[in-house]
Write a protein that holds these residues in place. Structure first.
Motif, PDB file in Angstrom:
ATOM      1  N   GLU A  82       0.802  -1.221   0.000  1.00 40.06           N
ATOM      2  CA  GLU A  82       0.000   0.000   0.000  1.00 40.06           C
ATOM      3  C   GLU A  82       0.841   1.281   0.000  1.00 40.06           C
ATOM      4  O   GLU A  82       0.506   2.245  -0.680  1.00 40.06           O
ATOM      5  N   VAL A  83       1.913   1.290   0.759  1.00 43.43           N
ATOM      6  CA  VAL A  83       2.662   2.542   0.985  1.00 43.43           C
ATOM      7  C   VAL A  83       3.761   2.762  -0.059  1.00 43.43           C
ATOM      8  O   VAL A  83       3.967   3.885  -0.517  1.00 43.43           O
ATOM      9  N   LEU A  84       4.434   1.719  -0.441  1.00 40.47           N
ATOM     10  CA  LEU A  84       5.562   1.857  -1.379  1.00 40.47           C
ATOM     11  C   LEU A  84       5.039   1.839  -2.819  1.00 40.47           C
ATOM     12  O   LEU A  84       5.353   0.956  -3.614  1.00 40.47           O
ATOM     13  N   ARG A  85       4.257   2.822  -3.133  1.00 35.80           N
ATOM     14  CA  ARG A  85       3.577   2.886  -4.428  1.00 35.80           C
ATOM     15  C   ARG A  85       4.447   3.482  -5.532  1.00 35.80           C
ATOM     16  O   ARG A  85       5.338   4.290  -5.259  1.00 35.80           O
ATOM     17  N   ARG A  86       4.107   3.100  -6.746  1.00 39.68           N
ATOM     18  CA  ARG A  86       4.707   3.695  -7.943  1.00 39.68           C
ATOM     19  C   ARG A  86       4.378   5.194  -7.918  1.00 39.68           C
ATOM     20  O   ARG A  86       3.272   5.600  -7.588  1.00 39.68           O
ATOM     21  N   GLY A  87       5.349   6.002  -8.251  1.00 42.27           N
ATOM     22  CA  GLY A  87       5.151   7.457  -8.209  1.00 42.27           C
ATOM     23  C   GLY A  87       5.515   8.052  -6.855  1.00 42.27           C
ATOM     24  O   GLY A  87       5.683   9.265  -6.734  1.00 42.27           O
ATOM     25  N   PHE A  88       5.665   7.206  -5.850  1.00 42.17           N
ATOM     26  CA  PHE A  88       6.157   7.649  -4.538  1.00 42.17           C
ATOM     27  C   PHE A  88       7.508   6.997  -4.266  1.00 42.17           C
ATOM     28  O   PHE A  88       8.495   7.683  -4.036  1.00 42.17           O
ATOM     29  N   ALA A  89       7.532   5.686  -4.307  1.00 45.92           N
ATOM     30  CA  ALA A  89       8.733   4.952  -3.926  1.00 45.92           C
ATOM     31  C   ALA A  89       9.560   4.462  -5.113  1.00 45.92           C
ATOM     32  O   ALA A  89      10.726   4.121  -4.952  1.00 45.92           O
ATOM     33  N   TYR A  90       8.967   4.399  -6.273  1.00 39.95           N
ATOM     34  CA  TYR A  90       9.695   3.938  -7.462  1.00 39.95           C
ATOM     35  C   TYR A  90       8.947   4.427  -8.709  1.00 39.95           C
ATOM     36  O   TYR A  90       7.827   4.944  -8.613  1.00 39.95           O
ATOM     37  N   GLY A  91       9.565   4.216  -9.855  1.00 44.97           N
ATOM     38  CA  GLY A  91       8.940   4.615 -11.118  1.00 44.97           C
ATOM     39  C   GLY A  91       9.023   6.119 -11.339  1.00 44.97           C
ATOM     40  O   GLY A  91       9.679   6.833 -10.580  1.00 44.97           O
ATOM     41  N   PRO A  92       8.346   6.610 -12.387  1.00 46.33           N
ATOM     42  CA  PRO A  92       8.378   8.057 -12.678  1.00 46.33           C
ATOM     43  C   PRO A  92       7.902   8.878 -11.476  1.00 46.33           C
ATOM     44  O   PRO A  92       6.812   8.657 -10.955  1.00 46.33           O
ATOM     45  N   GLY A  93       8.737   9.799 -11.033  1.00 44.13           N
ATOM     46  CA  GLY A  93       8.408  10.636  -9.877  1.00 44.13           C
ATOM     47  C   GLY A  93       8.541   9.922  -8.541  1.00 44.13           C
ATOM     48  O   GLY A  93       8.286  10.508  -7.498  1.00 44.13           O
ATOM     49  N   GLY A  94       8.932   8.675  -8.575  1.00 45.13           N
ATOM     50  CA  GLY A  94       9.001   7.873  -7.349  1.00 45.13           C
ATOM     51  C   GLY A  94      10.350   7.925  -6.675  1.00 45.13           C
ATOM     52  O   GLY A  94      10.998   6.893  -6.470  1.00 45.13           O
ATOM     53  N   ASP A  95      10.763   9.116  -6.325  1.00 47.68           N
ATOM     54  CA  ASP A  95      12.087   9.294  -5.737  1.00 47.68           C
ATOM     55  C   ASP A  95      12.033   9.809  -4.295  1.00 47.68           C
ATOM     56  O   ASP A  95      13.029  10.306  -3.783  1.00 47.68           O
ATOM     57  N   LYS A  96      10.920   9.673  -3.639  1.00 50.63           N
ATOM     58  CA  LYS A  96      10.763  10.273  -2.298  1.00 50.63           C
ATOM     59  C   LYS A  96      11.620   9.602  -1.226  1.00 50.63           C
ATOM     60  O   LYS A  96      11.867  10.193  -0.182  1.00 50.63           O
ATOM     61  N   LEU A  97      12.067   8.395  -1.486  1.00 46.28           N
ATOM     62  CA  LEU A  97      12.860   7.680  -0.471  1.00 46.28           C
ATOM     63  C   LEU A  97      14.332   7.564  -0.850  1.00 46.28           C
ATOM     64  O   LEU A  97      15.112   6.976  -0.101  1.00 46.28           O
ATOM     65  N   HIS A  98      14.690   8.120  -1.977  1.00 45.85           N
ATOM     66  CA  HIS A  98      16.071   8.000  -2.460  1.00 45.85           C
ATOM     67  C   HIS A  98      17.075   8.537  -1.440  1.00 45.85           C
ATOM     68  O   HIS A  98      16.898   9.630  -0.909  1.00 45.85           O
ATOM     69  N   GLY A  99      18.092   7.735  -1.181  1.00 47.15           N
ATOM     70  CA  GLY A  99      19.180   8.133  -0.291  1.00 47.15           C
ATOM     71  C   GLY A  99      18.935   7.864   1.180  1.00 47.15           C
ATOM     72  O   GLY A  99      19.848   8.040   1.993  1.00 47.15           O
ATOM     73  N   LYS A 100      17.728   7.440   1.545  1.00 51.53           N
ATOM     74  CA  LYS A 100      17.480   7.126   2.965  1.00 51.53           C
ATOM     75  C   LYS A 100      18.178   5.815   3.319  1.00 51.53           C
ATOM     76  O   LYS A 100      18.370   4.948   2.474  1.00 51.53           O
ATOM     77  N   ASP A 101      18.549   5.697   4.570  1.00 49.80           N
ATOM     78  CA  ASP A 101      19.190   4.475   5.054  1.00 49.80           C
ATOM     79  C   ASP A 101      18.125   3.507   5.548  1.00 49.80           C
ATOM     80  O   ASP A 101      17.044   3.917   6.002  1.00 49.80           O
TER      81      ASP A 101
END
Length: 178
Positions: A82-101
């Motif tokens: 539910e939470v790790l959705r395309r456009g948030f966590a991956y895919g186009p525009g899905g970069d909100k978690l990039h670089g987190k540990d």
């Protein structure tokens, strides 16, 4: 000071000696937020936007749960879906978690003696692939095996290791692979 989000998922947490000990160690830690998924979502109705906001507000994400049949408890899996959705966590525009540990902290009752952890890493590729797809940095998991036979001293030692890893991270921003 870095911030840590612990996503705790245990359907029977009050009966778990090890996970209770870990949660006791994390209670009241500055800059560590423990989010109990089973307490928050007893009917599995996850508030996706709230969860995504929590993820974005923290630097280190930790999944703390028992290892059931070489996988995660059902609410943790639903949370991922539910939470790790395309456009948030991956895919186009899905970069909100990039670089987190990220690191995984699991417990398992069987498998092996708590003094000889064995090669449990071979069971983590689905976890690792998920984290890498989200652009997060995978760090070595903390694993406690043989919890059914573990002594109170062994449980406390493991819980202190989990706690210390988070304290060090919050102070330095470095997730030490121990």
């Amino acid at each position: 000071m870095r911030k840590t989000l612990v996503l705790f998922a245990h359907p029977f947490s009050k009966q778990s000696r090890v996970n209770r000990a870990i949660m006791e160690q994390l209670r009241d830690l500055k800059n560590v937020y423990v989010h109990d998924l089973y307490e928050t979502y007893p009917y599995f109705h996850i508030q996706v936007q709230k969860e995504q906001e929590l993820l974005m507000a923290h630097d280190l994400v930790v999944w703390q749960h028992p290892f059931y049949w070489f996988s995660m408890p059902p609410l943790m899996k639903l949370w991922c879906d539910e939470v790790l959705r395309r456009g948030f966590a991956y895919g186009p525009g899905g970069d909100k978690l990039h670089g987190k540990d990220f690191f995984l902290s699991i417990t398992t009752g069987g498998w092996t003696d708590p003094n000889a952890p064995g090669n449990v890493d071979e069971f983590f590729p689905p976890y690792r692939k998920t984290i890498e797809l989200c652009g997060m940095k995978w760090h070595k998991p903390l694993v406690m095996t043989g919890t059914g036979k573990a002594t109170e001293e062994q449980i406390l030692l493991h819980a202190e290791n989990v706690r210390q890893r988070m304290v060090d991270y919050c102070a330095t921003g470095v997730c030490k692979d121990v």
